[in-house]
Design a protein around this motif. Structure first.
Motif, PDB file in Angstrom:
ATOM      1  N   ALA A  24       1.058  -1.040   0.128  1.00 31.65           N
ATOM      2  CA  ALA A  24      -0.078   0.112   0.018  1.00 31.65           C
ATOM      3  C   ALA A  24       0.809   1.197  -0.226  1.00 31.65           C
ATOM      4  O   ALA A  24       0.472   2.280  -0.605  1.00 31.65           O
ATOM      5  CB  ALA A  24      -0.797   0.002   1.327  1.00 31.65           C
ATOM      6  N   GLU A  25       1.940   1.300   0.645  1.00 32.92           N
ATOM      7  CA  GLU A  25       2.907   2.473   0.895  1.00 32.92           C
ATOM      8  C   GLU A  25       3.463   2.711  -0.477  1.00 32.92           C
ATOM      9  O   GLU A  25       4.003   4.002  -0.771  1.00 32.92           O
ATOM     10  CB  GLU A  25       3.775   2.217   1.927  1.00 32.92           C
ATOM     11  N   THR A  26       3.890   1.828  -1.363  1.00 36.98           N
ATOM     12  CA  THR A  26       4.535   1.893  -2.444  1.00 36.98           C
ATOM     13  C   THR A  26       3.624   1.923  -3.678  1.00 36.98           C
ATOM     14  O   THR A  26       4.167   2.001  -4.833  1.00 36.98           O
ATOM     15  CB  THR A  26       5.546   0.685  -2.613  1.00 36.98           C
ATOM     16  N   GLY A  27       2.433   1.590  -3.586  1.00 38.34           N
ATOM     17  CA  GLY A  27       1.315   1.380  -4.822  1.00 38.34           C
ATOM     18  C   GLY A  27       1.632   0.419  -5.609  1.00 38.34           C
ATOM     19  O   GLY A  27       1.238   0.382  -6.713  1.00 38.34           O
ATOM     20  N   VAL A  28       2.024  -0.540  -5.118  1.00 37.04           N
ATOM     21  CA  VAL A  28       1.992  -1.903  -5.848  1.00 37.04           C
ATOM     22  C   VAL A  28       1.127  -3.015  -4.867  1.00 37.04           C
ATOM     23  O   VAL A  28       0.568  -2.843  -4.135  1.00 37.04           O
ATOM     24  CB  VAL A  28       3.686  -2.466  -5.918  1.00 37.04           C
ATOM     25  N   THR A  29       1.099  -4.271  -5.638  1.00 34.95           N
ATOM     26  CA  THR A  29       0.482  -5.296  -5.320  1.00 34.95           C
ATOM     27  C   THR A  29       1.323  -6.070  -4.026  1.00 34.95           C
ATOM     28  O   THR A  29       2.568  -6.137  -4.229  1.00 34.95           O
ATOM     29  CB  THR A  29      -0.196  -6.294  -5.992  1.00 34.95           C
ATOM     30  N   PRO A  30       0.554  -6.765  -3.481  1.00 33.74           N
ATOM     31  CA  PRO A  30       1.461  -7.923  -2.276  1.00 33.74           C
ATOM     32  C   PRO A  30       2.188  -8.711  -3.050  1.00 33.74           C
ATOM     33  O   PRO A  30       3.146  -9.102  -2.631  1.00 33.74           O
ATOM     34  CB  PRO A  30       0.223  -8.341  -1.339  1.00 33.74           C
ATOM     35  N   ALA A  31       1.679  -9.035  -4.271  1.00 31.21           N
ATOM     36  CA  ALA A  31       2.578 -10.056  -5.103  1.00 31.21           C
ATOM     37  C   ALA A  31       3.768  -9.365  -5.667  1.00 31.21           C
ATOM     38  O   ALA A  31       4.743 -10.235  -5.817  1.00 31.21           O
ATOM     39  CB  ALA A  31       1.601 -10.508  -6.089  1.00 31.21           C
ATOM     40  N   THR A  32       3.662  -8.170  -5.775  1.00 27.72           N
ATOM     41  CA  THR A  32       4.856  -7.455  -6.387  1.00 27.72           C
ATOM     42  C   THR A  32       6.165  -7.457  -5.177  1.00 27.72           C
ATOM     43  O   THR A  32       7.264  -7.652  -5.208  1.00 27.72           O
ATOM     44  CB  THR A  32       4.705  -6.075  -6.560  1.00 27.72           C
ATOM     45  N   ILE A  33       5.644  -7.147  -3.857  1.00 32.38           N
ATOM     46  CA  ILE A  33       6.507  -7.186  -2.811  1.00 32.38           C
ATOM     47  C   ILE A  33       7.138  -8.643  -2.608  1.00 32.38           C
ATOM     48  O   ILE A  33       8.351  -8.584  -2.462  1.00 32.38           O
ATOM     49  CB  ILE A  33       5.489  -6.827  -1.295  1.00 32.38           C
ATOM     50  N   ARG A  34       6.286  -9.736  -2.775  1.00 32.57           N
ATOM     51  CA  ARG A  34       6.722 -11.056  -2.686  1.00 32.57           C
ATOM     52  C   ARG A  34       7.907 -11.226  -3.733  1.00 32.57           C
ATOM     53  O   ARG A  34       8.961 -12.023  -3.663  1.00 32.57           O
ATOM     54  CB  ARG A  34       5.826 -12.084  -2.935  1.00 32.57           C
ATOM     55  N   LYS A  35       7.778 -10.718  -4.918  1.00 34.20           N
ATOM     56  CA  LYS A  35       8.609 -10.856  -6.153  1.00 34.20           C
ATOM     57  C   LYS A  35       9.788  -9.950  -5.924  1.00 34.20           C
ATOM     58  O   LYS A  35      10.861 -10.513  -6.180  1.00 34.20           O
ATOM     59  CB  LYS A  35       7.901 -10.247  -7.484  1.00 34.20           C
ATOM     60  N   TRP A  36       9.750  -8.834  -5.491  1.00 36.71           N
ATOM     61  CA  TRP A  36      10.982  -8.178  -4.953  1.00 36.71           C
ATOM     62  C   TRP A  36      11.648  -8.941  -4.046  1.00 36.71           C
ATOM     63  O   TRP A  36      13.071  -9.112  -4.056  1.00 36.71           O
ATOM     64  CB  TRP A  36      10.390  -6.901  -4.334  1.00 36.71           C
ATOM     65  N   VAL A  37      11.215  -9.722  -3.026  1.00 37.56           N
ATOM     66  CA  VAL A  37      11.897 -10.548  -2.207  1.00 37.56           C
ATOM     67  C   VAL A  37      12.463 -11.872  -2.902  1.00 37.56           C
ATOM     68  O   VAL A  37      13.625 -12.245  -2.703  1.00 37.56           O
ATOM     69  CB  VAL A  37      10.934 -11.155  -0.889  1.00 37.56           C
ATOM     70  N   GLN A  38      11.800 -12.250  -3.727  1.00 40.62           N
ATOM     71  CA  GLN A  38      12.208 -13.502  -4.439  1.00 40.62           C
ATOM     72  C   GLN A  38      13.510 -13.165  -5.383  1.00 40.62           C
ATOM     73  O   GLN A  38      14.480 -13.835  -5.559  1.00 40.62           O
ATOM     74  CB  GLN A  38      11.153 -14.153  -5.369  1.00 40.62           C
ATOM     75  N   ARG A  39      13.482 -11.783  -5.731  1.00 39.90           N
ATOM     76  CA  ARG A  39      14.404 -11.436  -6.602  1.00 39.90           C
ATOM     77  C   ARG A  39      15.771 -10.864  -6.141  1.00 39.90           C
ATOM     78  O   ARG A  39      16.438 -10.053  -6.521  1.00 39.90           O
ATOM     79  CB  ARG A  39      13.758 -10.534  -7.676  1.00 39.90           C
ATOM     80  N   GLY A  40      15.591 -10.711  -4.586  1.00 44.08           N
ATOM     81  CA  GLY A  40      16.773 -10.030  -3.953  1.00 44.08           C
ATOM     82  C   GLY A  40      16.653  -8.511  -3.580  1.00 44.08           C
ATOM     83  O   GLY A  40      17.712  -7.835  -3.163  1.00 44.08           O
ATOM     84  N   HIS A  41      15.590  -7.799  -4.001  1.00 37.44           N
ATOM     85  CA  HIS A  41      15.574  -6.496  -4.069  1.00 37.44           C
ATOM     86  C   HIS A  41      15.253  -5.949  -2.460  1.00 37.44           C
ATOM     87  O   HIS A  41      15.529  -4.989  -2.162  1.00 37.44           O
ATOM     88  CB  HIS A  41      14.705  -5.690  -4.645  1.00 37.44           C
ATOM     89  N   LEU A  42      14.566  -7.087  -1.752  1.00 33.68           N
ATOM     90  CA  LEU A  42      14.075  -6.688  -0.595  1.00 33.68           C
ATOM     91  C   LEU A  42      14.122  -8.003   0.346  1.00 33.68           C
ATOM     92  O   LEU A  42      13.976  -8.984   0.156  1.00 33.68           O
ATOM     93  CB  LEU A  42      12.401  -6.201  -0.626  1.00 33.68           C
ATOM     94  N   ALA A  43      14.633  -7.699   1.597  1.00 31.08           N
ATOM     95  CA  ALA A  43      14.708  -8.776   2.519  1.00 31.08           C
ATOM     96  C   ALA A  43      13.878  -8.485   3.852  1.00 31.08           C
ATOM     97  O   ALA A  43      13.679  -7.224   4.255  1.00 31.08           O
ATOM     98  CB  ALA A  43      16.258  -8.973   3.015  1.00 31.08           C
ATOM     99  N   SER A  44      13.113  -9.494   4.279  1.00 30.77           N
ATOM    100  CA  SER A  44      12.358  -9.285   5.564  1.00 30.77           C
ATOM    101  C   SER A  44      13.276  -9.063   6.834  1.00 30.77           C
ATOM    102  O   SER A  44      14.386  -9.523   6.806  1.00 30.77           O
ATOM    103  CB  SER A  44      11.614 -10.557   5.983  1.00 30.77           C
ATOM    104  N   ALA A  45      12.744  -8.306   7.525  1.00 31.52           N
ATOM    105  CA  ALA A  45      13.302  -7.968   8.758  1.00 31.52           C
ATOM    106  C   ALA A  45      12.873  -8.687  10.196  1.00 31.52           C
ATOM    107  O   ALA A  45      13.388  -8.296  11.429  1.00 31.52           O
ATOM    108  CB  ALA A  45      13.587  -6.558   8.971  1.00 31.52           C
ATOM    109  N   GLY A  46      11.957  -9.530   9.962  1.00 27.27           N
ATOM    110  CA  GLY A  46      11.280 -10.184  11.081  1.00 27.27           C
ATOM    111  C   GLY A  46       9.919 -10.729  10.784  1.00 27.27           C
ATOM    112  O   GLY A  46       9.768 -10.967   9.704  1.00 27.27           O
ATOM    113  N   GLN A  47       9.302 -11.323  11.563  1.00 27.15           N
ATOM    114  CA  GLN A  47       8.120 -12.124  11.547  1.00 27.15           C
ATOM    115  C   GLN A  47       7.128 -12.006  12.534  1.00 27.15           C
ATOM    116  O   GLN A  47       7.633 -11.781  13.549  1.00 27.15           O
ATOM    117  CB  GLN A  47       8.632 -13.727  11.389  1.00 27.15           C
ATOM    118  N   GLN A  48       5.782 -11.952  12.291  1.00 24.60           N
ATOM    119  CA  GLN A  48       4.851 -11.893  13.150  1.00 24.60           C
ATOM    120  C   GLN A  48       3.855 -12.988  12.935  1.00 24.60           C
ATOM    121  O   GLN A  48       3.208 -12.849  11.685  1.00 24.60           O
ATOM    122  CB  GLN A  48       4.200 -10.513  13.245  1.00 24.60           C
ATOM    123  N   GLY A  49       4.009 -13.985  13.507  1.00 24.63           N
ATOM    124  CA  GLY A  49       3.017 -15.030  13.169  1.00 24.63           C
ATOM    125  C   GLY A  49       3.795 -15.741  11.915  1.00 24.63           C
ATOM    126  O   GLY A  49       4.995 -16.029  11.845  1.00 24.63           O
TER     127      GLY A  49
END
Length: 79
Positions: A24-49
Motif C-alpha cells: 500500500a505504501e509503494t502503490g504495488v500489489t502484495p504479489a509485487t512485494i513477494r517478487k521483490w523478495v524473490q529477486r533479492g531487492h528486499l529482505a524481511s526484517a522479522g516475522q509476526q506469526g
C-alpha cells in the motif's frame, strides 16, 4: 501516520510493516512485494506469526532500485 506493528524492540532502525502495508505504501500489489523478495531487492526484517515484516526504509529502497532498473532498461530498448 503510525504503524501498529512498529516496536522499538523489533525495529531499532525504523518501523516494521507487513507485506500488505508495504504494498500500500509503494502503490504495488502484495504479489509485487513477494517478487521483490524473490529477486533479492528486499529482505524481511522479522516475522509476526506467519507474516513477514519489512523495514519501511528497505521497502522504499527496493522500490527505488526496481524503478531505476526499469528506467535504465527502457532507455536501452528505446535507443
Amino acid at each position: 501516520m503510525t504503524y501498529p506493528l512498529a516496536s522499538a524492540s523489533l525495529a531499532p532502525s525504523g518501523p516494521l510493516i507487513t507485506g500488505d502495508l508495504a504494498a500500500a505504501e509503494t502503490g504495488v500489489t502484495p504479489a509485487t512485494i513477494r517478487k521483490w523478495v524473490q529477486r533479492g531487492h528486499l529482505a524481511s526484517a522479522g516475522q509476526q506469526g506467519r507474516a513477514l515484516l519489512y523495514r519501511l526504509e528497505d521497502v522504499f529502497a527496493a522500490e527505488r532500485a526496481v524503478n531505476l532498473r526499469t528506467a535504465t532498461a527502457s532507455s536501452r530498448s528505446a535507443g
